[in-house]
Design a protein around this motif. Structure first.
Motif, PDB file in Angstrom:
ATOM      1  N   LYS A  47      52.076  27.297  13.129  1.00 13.17           N
ATOM      2  CA  LYS A  47      51.803  28.694  12.792  1.00 13.17           C
ATOM      3  C   LYS A  47      51.113  28.798  11.432  1.00 13.17           C
ATOM      4  CE  LYS A  47      53.416  30.488  16.508  1.00 13.17           C
ATOM      5  NZ  LYS A  47      52.501  31.157  17.465  1.00 13.17           N
ATOM      6  N   PHE A  48      51.561  27.982  10.496  1.00 12.28           N
ATOM      7  CA  PHE A  48      50.934  27.970   9.178  1.00 12.28           C
ATOM      8  C   PHE A  48      49.503  27.446   9.265  1.00 12.28           C
ATOM      9  CE2 PHE A  48      49.956  26.126   5.026  1.00 12.28           C
ATOM     10  CZ  PHE A  48      50.340  27.143   4.166  1.00 12.28           C
ATOM     11  N   TRP A  49      49.307  26.386  10.016  1.00 10.77           N
ATOM     12  CA  TRP A  49      47.990  25.769  10.163  1.00 10.77           C
ATOM     13  C   TRP A  49      46.990  26.741  10.782  1.00 10.77           C
ATOM     14  CZ3 TRP A  49      45.933  21.230   8.548  1.00 10.77           C
ATOM     15  CH2 TRP A  49      44.763  20.790   9.160  1.00 10.77           C
ATOM     16  N   ASP A  56      43.998  24.294   2.886  1.00  9.88           N
ATOM     17  CA  ASP A  56      44.327  23.867   1.517  1.00  9.88           C
ATOM     18  C   ASP A  56      45.818  24.053   1.233  1.00  9.88           C
ATOM     19  OD1 ASP A  56      44.466  26.606   1.485  1.00  9.88           O
ATOM     20  OD2 ASP A  56      43.323  26.857  -0.365  1.00  9.88           O
ATOM     21  N   PHE A  57      46.582  24.336   2.306  1.00  7.80           N
ATOM     22  CA  PHE A  57      48.030  24.529   2.228  1.00  7.80           C
ATOM     23  C   PHE A  57      48.407  25.779   1.433  1.00  7.80           C
ATOM     24  CE2 PHE A  57      47.395  19.880   2.575  1.00  7.80           C
ATOM     25  CZ  PHE A  57      47.855  19.739   3.884  1.00  7.80           C
ATOM     26  N   GLU A  58      47.494  26.743   1.373  1.00  9.42           N
ATOM     27  CA  GLU A  58      47.752  28.036   0.750  1.00  9.42           C
ATOM     28  C   GLU A  58      47.100  29.111   1.613  1.00  9.42           C
ATOM     29  OE1 GLU A  58      49.518  28.482  -1.973  1.00  9.42           O
ATOM     30  OE2 GLU A  58      49.578  26.493  -2.911  1.00  9.42           O
ATOM     31  N   ILE A  59      47.798  30.231   1.824  1.00  5.40           N
ATOM     32  CA  ILE A  59      47.200  31.340   2.565  1.00  5.40           C
ATOM     33  C   ILE A  59      47.266  32.600   1.710  1.00  5.40           C
ATOM     34  CG2 ILE A  59      47.687  30.391   4.838  1.00  5.40           C
ATOM     35  CD1 ILE A  59      50.066  32.166   5.086  1.00  5.40           C
ATOM     36  N   LEU A  64      47.266  36.111   6.110  1.00  8.65           N
ATOM     37  CA  LEU A  64      48.561  36.527   6.643  1.00  8.65           C
ATOM     38  C   LEU A  64      48.435  37.757   7.527  1.00  8.65           C
ATOM     39  CD1 LEU A  64      51.548  35.706   6.531  1.00  8.65           C
ATOM     40  CD2 LEU A  64      51.848  37.342   4.660  1.00  8.65           C
ATOM     41  N   LEU A  65      47.431  38.572   7.271  1.00  4.11           N
ATOM     42  CA  LEU A  65      47.224  39.769   8.080  1.00  4.11           C
ATOM     43  C   LEU A  65      46.973  39.408   9.538  1.00  4.11           C
ATOM     44  CD1 LEU A  65      47.100  42.850   7.696  1.00  4.11           C
ATOM     45  CD2 LEU A  65      44.631  42.638   7.441  1.00  4.11           C
ATOM     46  N   ARG A  66      46.445  38.215   9.791  1.00  4.79           N
ATOM     47  CA  ARG A  66      46.172  37.778  11.162  1.00  4.79           C
ATOM     48  C   ARG A  66      47.421  37.291  11.884  1.00  4.79           C
ATOM     49  NH1 ARG A  66      43.660  33.422  11.420  1.00  4.79           N
ATOM     50  NH2 ARG A  66      43.372  32.797   9.248  1.00  4.79           N
ATOM     51  N   TYR A  67      48.539  37.235  11.190  1.00  2.00           N
ATOM     52  CA  TYR A  67      49.784  36.752  11.788  1.00  2.00           C
ATOM     53  C   TYR A  67      50.136  37.547  13.046  1.00  2.00           C
ATOM     54  CZ  TYR A  67      54.819  36.462  12.539  1.00  2.00           C
ATOM     55  OH  TYR A  67      56.044  36.337  13.126  1.00  2.00           O
ATOM     56  N   ASP A  68      50.456  36.819  14.102  1.00  2.00           N
ATOM     57  CA  ASP A  68      50.894  37.422  15.373  1.00  2.00           C
ATOM     58  C   ASP A  68      49.929  38.508  15.848  1.00  2.00           C
ATOM     59  OD1 ASP A  68      52.518  37.667  17.580  1.00  2.00           O
ATOM     60  OD2 ASP A  68      53.929  39.042  16.623  1.00  2.00           O
ATOM     61  N   ASP A  69      48.636  38.182  15.770  1.00  2.00           N
ATOM     62  CA  ASP A  69      47.586  39.080  16.259  1.00  2.00           C
ATOM     63  C   ASP A  69      47.646  40.443  15.561  1.00  2.00           C
ATOM     64  OD1 ASP A  69      45.359  39.728  17.740  1.00  2.00           O
ATOM     65  OD2 ASP A  69      46.503  40.394  19.503  1.00  2.00           O
ATOM     66  N   TYR A  70      47.729  40.406  14.226  1.00  2.48           N
ATOM     67  CA  TYR A  70      47.724  41.601  13.376  1.00  2.48           C
ATOM     68  C   TYR A  70      48.898  42.537  13.677  1.00  2.48           C
ATOM     69  CZ  TYR A  70      42.957  40.130  12.277  1.00  2.48           C
ATOM     70  OH  TYR A  70      41.862  39.422  11.863  1.00  2.48           O
ATOM     71  N   ALA A  71      50.076  41.961  13.902  1.00  2.00           N
ATOM     72  CA  ALA A  71      51.251  42.758  14.248  1.00  2.00           C
ATOM     73  C   ALA A  71      51.779  43.569  13.072  1.00  2.00           C
ATOM     74  CB  ALA A  71      52.361  41.852  14.784  1.00  2.00           C
ATOM     75  N   LEU A  72      51.626  43.047  11.852  1.00  6.31           N
ATOM     76  CA  LEU A  72      52.208  43.697  10.677  1.00  6.31           C
ATOM     77  C   LEU A  72      51.202  44.617   9.992  1.00  6.31           C
ATOM     78  CD1 LEU A  72      54.081  40.634   9.130  1.00  6.31           C
ATOM     79  CD2 LEU A  72      54.985  42.371  10.683  1.00  6.31           C
ATOM     80  N   THR A  73      51.716  45.655   9.362  1.00  4.09           N
ATOM     81  CA  THR A  73      50.847  46.596   8.648  1.00  4.09           C
ATOM     82  C   THR A  73      50.349  45.967   7.343  1.00  4.09           C
ATOM     83  OG1 THR A  73      52.697  47.592   7.443  1.00  4.09           O
ATOM     84  CG2 THR A  73      52.119  48.563   9.572  1.00  4.09           C
ATOM     85  N   THR A  74      49.228  46.463   6.854  1.00  5.47           N
ATOM     86  CA  THR A  74      48.670  45.930   5.615  1.00  5.47           C
ATOM     87  C   THR A  74      49.587  46.226   4.422  1.00  5.47           C
ATOM     88  OG1 THR A  74      47.377  47.955   5.278  1.00  5.47           O
ATOM     89  CG2 THR A  74      46.294  46.146   6.431  1.00  5.47           C
ATOM     90  N   LYS A  75      50.276  47.350   4.467  1.00  5.53           N
ATOM     91  CA  LYS A  75      51.158  47.707   3.355  1.00  5.53           C
ATOM     92  C   LYS A  75      52.312  46.728   3.214  1.00  5.53           C
ATOM     93  CE  LYS A  75      50.151  52.673   3.279  1.00  5.53           C
ATOM     94  NZ  LYS A  75      50.659  54.046   3.500  1.00  5.53           N
ATOM     95  N   ILE A  76      52.908  46.319   4.324  1.00  7.17           N
ATOM     96  CA  ILE A  76      54.020  45.377   4.237  1.00  7.17           C
ATOM     97  C   ILE A  76      53.509  43.984   3.888  1.00  7.17           C
ATOM     98  CG2 ILE A  76      54.178  44.529   6.619  1.00  7.17           C
ATOM     99  CD1 ILE A  76      57.116  45.709   4.445  1.00  7.17           C
ATOM    100  N   ILE A  77      52.307  43.645   4.356  1.00 10.19           N
ATOM    101  CA  ILE A  77      51.713  42.347   4.006  1.00 10.19           C
ATOM    102  C   ILE A  77      51.510  42.263   2.490  1.00 10.19           C
ATOM    103  CG2 ILE A  77      49.586  40.976   4.113  1.00 10.19           C
ATOM    104  CD1 ILE A  77      51.239  40.595   6.568  1.00 10.19           C
ATOM    105  N   HIS A  78      51.023  43.329   1.887  1.00  4.56           N
ATOM    106  CA  HIS A  78      50.788  43.330   0.446  1.00  4.56           C
ATOM    107  C   HIS A  78      52.099  43.185  -0.324  1.00  4.56           C
ATOM    108  CE1 HIS A  78      46.732  45.555   1.094  1.00  4.56           C
ATOM    109  NE2 HIS A  78      46.591  44.243   1.121  1.00  4.56           N
ATOM    110  N   ARG A  79      53.170  43.814   0.150  1.00  2.00           N
ATOM    111  CA  ARG A  79      54.467  43.681  -0.509  1.00  2.00           C
ATOM    112  C   ARG A  79      54.969  42.240  -0.416  1.00  2.00           C
ATOM    113  NH1 ARG A  79      56.711  47.168  -4.015  1.00  2.00           N
ATOM    114  NH2 ARG A  79      58.805  46.928  -3.151  1.00  2.00           N
TER     115      ARG A  79
END
Length: 274
Positions: A47-49, A56-59, A64-79
């Motif tokens: 999942k990380f890869w 580069d082992f950093e995201i 991260l916004l692409r996680y689970d096909d953009y399941a999470l909102t941008t506001k929670i991603i930023h937090r």
């Protein structure tokens, strides 16, 4: 253990030593779900890869916004990326390392654990007063509401959602949710998903029979264990398809080939992070 250190008291209160004894008796390490499961590591690593485009082992937040096909909102991603859920171990500012991703993924998948409740509560508690108030929920839900409206073509009113959350959690003070309130009802998963995870909220609303069957048929497993099992099966099937493609002489896309040909030392670096 948020400081990555285990005290003697915490060790005695945990089942770590018990699990070590079980490992001596069990030949298949994947039957032990606590601490030492290779399947769990492999799922997290893959999942990380997938998100770490330049490997580069950093995201970053965009990754991260692409996680689970953009399941999470941008506001929670930023937090999350600002370290409110849990301060990052990564020395790179604005970057999530592999160890940080382990905590994020397990907290996101299984929102019933104390660590997960703590993680997401901190993300939603904008003023850090130990209470998630209505204005904080409205701030985060506004983006989720817009996405739900795009799906259903119907307006989703925050007042209706707030009533639903009050009925669900039954806080001591109406529309003021504490960690104690959320933990007491064992409704932390739908509570958080309503606010910031579109796909899981929609799936729960649809009452997916396969998901319900999995939960009822494996009461001994937590949400994380079920997720890891399902994802490992998918990854294994995908790997078999890749191997079949190699055997058949089919051309692979470079991302797939890069994943297969990744240097062993890179795998070792990732393995050390879990």
């Amino acid at each position: 253990m948020a400081n990555e250190q285990l005290t003697l008291r915490e060790l005695k209160r945990s089942n770590f030593c018990e699990v070590l004894s079980m490992l001596d008796e069990e030949e298949d390490i994947n039957k032990i779900h606590d601490y030492f499961s290779y399947e769990h590591f492999y799922v997290i690593y893959c999942k990380f890869w997938e998100l770490d485009d330049d490997h580069d082992f950093e995201i970053d937040a965009k990754d991260l916004l692409r996680y689970d096909d953009y399941a999470l909102t941008t506001k929670i991603i930023h937090r999350v990326m600002e370290g409110y859920g849990r301060p990052f171990i990564s020395p790179m500012k604005g970057k999530m390392g592999y160890e940080d991703f382990v905590v994020f993924l397990m907290s996101e998948v299984d929102k019933t654990s104390d660590i997960s409740v703590e993680y997401w509560f901190r993300c939603l508690d904008l003023d850090g007063d130990g209470v998630i108030a209505a204005y904080e929920l409205e701030y985060f839900f506004s983006e989720q509401a817009a996405r739900l409206q795009q799906l259903s073509q119907e307006e989703v009113l925050f007042t209706d959602v707030l009533c639903q959350l009050n009925d669900m959690i039954k806080p001591k003070v109406e529309s003021h949710f504490t960690k104690k309130d959320i933990r007491a009802t064992k409704m932390s998963t739908p509570f958080f998903n309503i606010i910031f995870n579109l796909s899981k909220h929609v799936l729960a609303e649809q009452r997916d029979p396969i998901l319900i069957h999995q939960v009822h048929s494996t009461p001994e497993l937590c949400d994380w264990d079920r997720y890891a099992i399902n994802e490992y099966i998918k990854l294994a099937e995908s790997e078999n398809n890749v191997n079949d493609a190699f055997d058949g002489g089919e051309e692979l896309d470079w991302d797939t080939k890069e994943m297969i040909d990744m240097p062993e030392e890179d795998m070792d670096m990732m393995d050390e992070g879990i």
